[in-house]
Design a protein around this motif. Sequence first.
Motif, PDB file in Angstrom:
ATOM      1  N   GLU A  61       0.827  -1.225   0.000  1.00  0.00           N
ATOM      2  CA  GLU A  61       0.000   0.000   0.000  1.00  0.00           C
ATOM      3  C   GLU A  61       0.854   1.266   0.000  1.00  0.00           C
ATOM      4  OE1 GLU A  61      -3.592  -0.229   0.606  1.00  0.00           O
ATOM      5  OE2 GLU A  61      -3.197  -2.347   0.191  1.00  0.00           O
ATOM      6  N   SER A  62       2.170   1.086   0.030  1.00  0.00           N
ATOM      7  CA  SER A  62       3.060   2.239   0.178  1.00  0.00           C
ATOM      8  C   SER A  62       3.300   2.896  -1.185  1.00  0.00           C
ATOM      9  CB  SER A  62       4.381   1.776   0.808  1.00  0.00           C
ATOM     10  OG  SER A  62       5.360   2.774   0.672  1.00  0.00           O
ATOM     11  N   THR A  63       2.748   4.085  -1.365  1.00  0.00           N
ATOM     12  CA  THR A  63       2.788   4.722  -2.685  1.00  0.00           C
ATOM     13  C   THR A  63       4.180   5.263  -3.035  1.00  0.00           C
ATOM     14  OG1 THR A  63       1.873   6.594  -1.486  1.00  0.00           O
ATOM     15  CG2 THR A  63       0.374   5.412  -2.940  1.00  0.00           C
ATOM     16  N   ASN A  64       4.961   5.624  -2.026  1.00  0.00           N
ATOM     17  CA  ASN A  64       6.242   6.285  -2.307  1.00  0.00           C
ATOM     18  C   ASN A  64       7.449   5.350  -2.291  1.00  0.00           C
ATOM     19  OD1 ASN A  64       5.237   9.157  -2.242  1.00  0.00           O
ATOM     20  ND2 ASN A  64       4.594   8.491  -0.210  1.00  0.00           N
ATOM     21  N   PHE A  80       3.466 -12.075  13.669  1.00  0.00           N
ATOM     22  CA  PHE A  80       2.659 -11.173  14.501  1.00  0.00           C
ATOM     23  C   PHE A  80       1.264 -11.010  13.916  1.00  0.00           C
ATOM     24  CE2 PHE A  80       3.154  -7.457  11.694  1.00  0.00           C
ATOM     25  CZ  PHE A  80       4.323  -7.778  11.008  1.00  0.00           C
ATOM     26  N   GLY A  81       0.356 -10.453  14.729  1.00  0.00           N
ATOM     27  CA  GLY A  81      -1.056 -10.318  14.332  1.00  0.00           C
ATOM     28  C   GLY A  81      -1.276  -9.164  13.368  1.00  0.00           C
ATOM     29  N   GLU A  82      -2.513  -9.027  12.940  1.00  0.00           N
ATOM     30  CA  GLU A  82      -2.863  -8.015  11.931  1.00  0.00           C
ATOM     31  C   GLU A  82      -2.965  -6.615  12.567  1.00  0.00           C
ATOM     32  OE1 GLU A  82      -3.754  -6.574   8.153  1.00  0.00           O
ATOM     33  OE2 GLU A  82      -2.888  -8.503   8.748  1.00  0.00           O
ATOM     34  N   ILE A  83      -2.349  -5.660  11.931  1.00  0.00           N
ATOM     35  CA  ILE A  83      -2.429  -4.259  12.394  1.00  0.00           C
ATOM     36  C   ILE A  83      -3.785  -3.697  11.971  1.00  0.00           C
ATOM     37  CG2 ILE A  83      -1.446  -1.941  11.929  1.00  0.00           C
ATOM     38  CD1 ILE A  83       1.299  -3.451  11.703  1.00  0.00           C
ATOM     39  N   ASN A  84      -4.353  -2.846  12.804  1.00  0.00           N
ATOM     40  CA  ASN A  84      -5.651  -2.243  12.458  1.00  0.00           C
ATOM     41  C   ASN A  84      -5.416  -1.052  11.511  1.00  0.00           C
ATOM     42  OD1 ASN A  84      -8.065  -0.879  12.325  1.00  0.00           O
ATOM     43  ND2 ASN A  84      -8.536  -1.131  14.516  1.00  0.00           N
ATOM     44  N   TRP A  85      -5.450  -1.354  10.204  1.00  0.00           N
ATOM     45  CA  TRP A  85      -5.130  -0.319   9.216  1.00  0.00           C
ATOM     46  C   TRP A  85      -6.224   0.731   9.113  1.00  0.00           C
ATOM     47  CZ3 TRP A  85      -0.326   0.198   8.571  1.00  0.00           C
ATOM     48  CH2 TRP A  85       0.518  -0.917   8.569  1.00  0.00           C
ATOM     49  N   ASP A  86      -7.451   0.389   9.498  1.00  0.00           N
ATOM     50  CA  ASP A  86      -8.521   1.415   9.484  1.00  0.00           C
ATOM     51  C   ASP A  86      -8.184   2.491  10.512  1.00  0.00           C
ATOM     52  OD1 ASP A  86      -9.833   0.019   7.580  1.00  0.00           O
ATOM     53  OD2 ASP A  86     -11.236  -0.965   8.957  1.00  0.00           O
ATOM     54  N   GLU A  87      -7.701   2.020  11.662  1.00  0.00           N
ATOM     55  CA  GLU A  87      -7.319   2.995  12.703  1.00  0.00           C
ATOM     56  C   GLU A  87      -6.162   3.861  12.189  1.00  0.00           C
ATOM     57  OE1 GLU A  87      -6.561   1.461  16.729  1.00  0.00           O
ATOM     58  OE2 GLU A  87      -4.898   2.886  16.915  1.00  0.00           O
ATOM     59  N   PHE A  88      -5.161   3.221  11.565  1.00  0.00           N
ATOM     60  CA  PHE A  88      -4.006   3.978  11.053  1.00  0.00           C
ATOM     61  C   PHE A  88      -4.469   5.090  10.107  1.00  0.00           C
ATOM     62  CE2 PHE A  88      -0.985   4.441   7.455  1.00  0.00           C
ATOM     63  CZ  PHE A  88       0.074   5.034   8.131  1.00  0.00           C
ATOM     64  N   TRP A  89      -5.305   4.751   9.122  1.00  0.00           N
ATOM     65  CA  TRP A  89      -5.693   5.759   8.130  1.00  0.00           C
ATOM     66  C   TRP A  89      -6.582   6.831   8.743  1.00  0.00           C
ATOM     67  CZ3 TRP A  89      -2.482   6.356   4.500  1.00  0.00           C
ATOM     68  CH2 TRP A  89      -1.841   5.263   3.899  1.00  0.00           C
TER      69      TRP A  89
END
Length: 313
Positions: free
Chosen positions: A204-207, A259-268
Amino acid sequence: MPVQDFEQLFQQKIDAEDKIEPKDWMPEAYRKTNIRQISQHAHSEIVGMLPEGNWISRAPSLKRKAILIAKVQDEAGHGLYLYSAAETLGMSRDEMINDLHSGKAKYSSIFNYPSLTWADMGAIGWLVDGAAILNQVMLCRTSYGPYARAMVRICKEESFHQRQGFETLLVLSRGTDEQKAMCQDSINRWWWPSLMMFGPKDSESTNSDQSMKWKIKRKTNDELRQNFIDMIAEQIKVLGMTLPDEKLKWNEEKKHYDFGEINWDEFWAVVKGNGPCNKQRLAARRKAHEEGQWVREAAMAFAEKRKLKTKAA
Ligand code: FAQ
């Protein structure tokens, strides 16, 4: 010479590990991405003073207060070196600061979480500075000269920051039941947000792709995040505490921790301005800037006066 030739020479220089200096020719996109990253890094240091600044007046002893003041001052210094490095690329400090205050420029998601207890000063030092160092050690070798040189000095100070954070937690982890519980609670709250500091997944990293080609970044977001998890999963054993991830487990085949899944909704949500403290952090920065207006005006008036005096002499 056609632009393509300049671009080819530029890439050859990067591939040969030569540093790019302010007066060298560079593609416009290289200039822009460095301004973006360096100024966001500077903003992170400056906004990053707020969660710890919150505890200076409530530090539990004179020694702890002195250490915390020194650390927060270091962060102000890091912000200033980094603004200076970004200015060499042609953007003024005023513009960068306006972009921060208007919400146009980003800063690290981590500083939008509240510091609720004294143990958070330990967790910020150990986890947040720990994550920052891993990223910044890589940036000591970044291709843009002024950024790389600023990073060398910053890293020396950051390693003191991380050690003092670990030591703060070590004392709590060997204290009363209440202190142990405060230590564990703080680790639980800061663990996942500190993993988010490394940015989105590589996919997902655009740069990342372009920044890796230009050697602005030397490791991807996921590589650095994995290095961090592997390091902290061992250090936590010394504290006798746990990390809040049931899936954290050594993988003998990969020689890394799973490791477990990071909460990407929280990140964004946090990156887009909707974290627990985003509004408060920006309001605090804007207020500090307004209250410092007279200092900037006085400095300008003094510089003007001195210029006139020199001219007259
Ligand atoms: N928070 O394509 P990528 C510190 C944005 S210093 C907010 O992967 P990139 C010291 C990213 O900007 C901590 N936004 O981006 C301290 C991009 O959006 P854009 C700061 C984030 O640049 C300790 C979009 O997502 N360190 O802590 C975050 O290749 C204690 C897509 O992402 C630095 O700034 C995030 N976590 O990689 C102070 C280090 N992650 O700009 C006080 C320098 C990503 O295109 C107390 N920066 N985004 O609109 C970097 O190494 C890189 O910029 C990354 C992101 C790795 C942060």
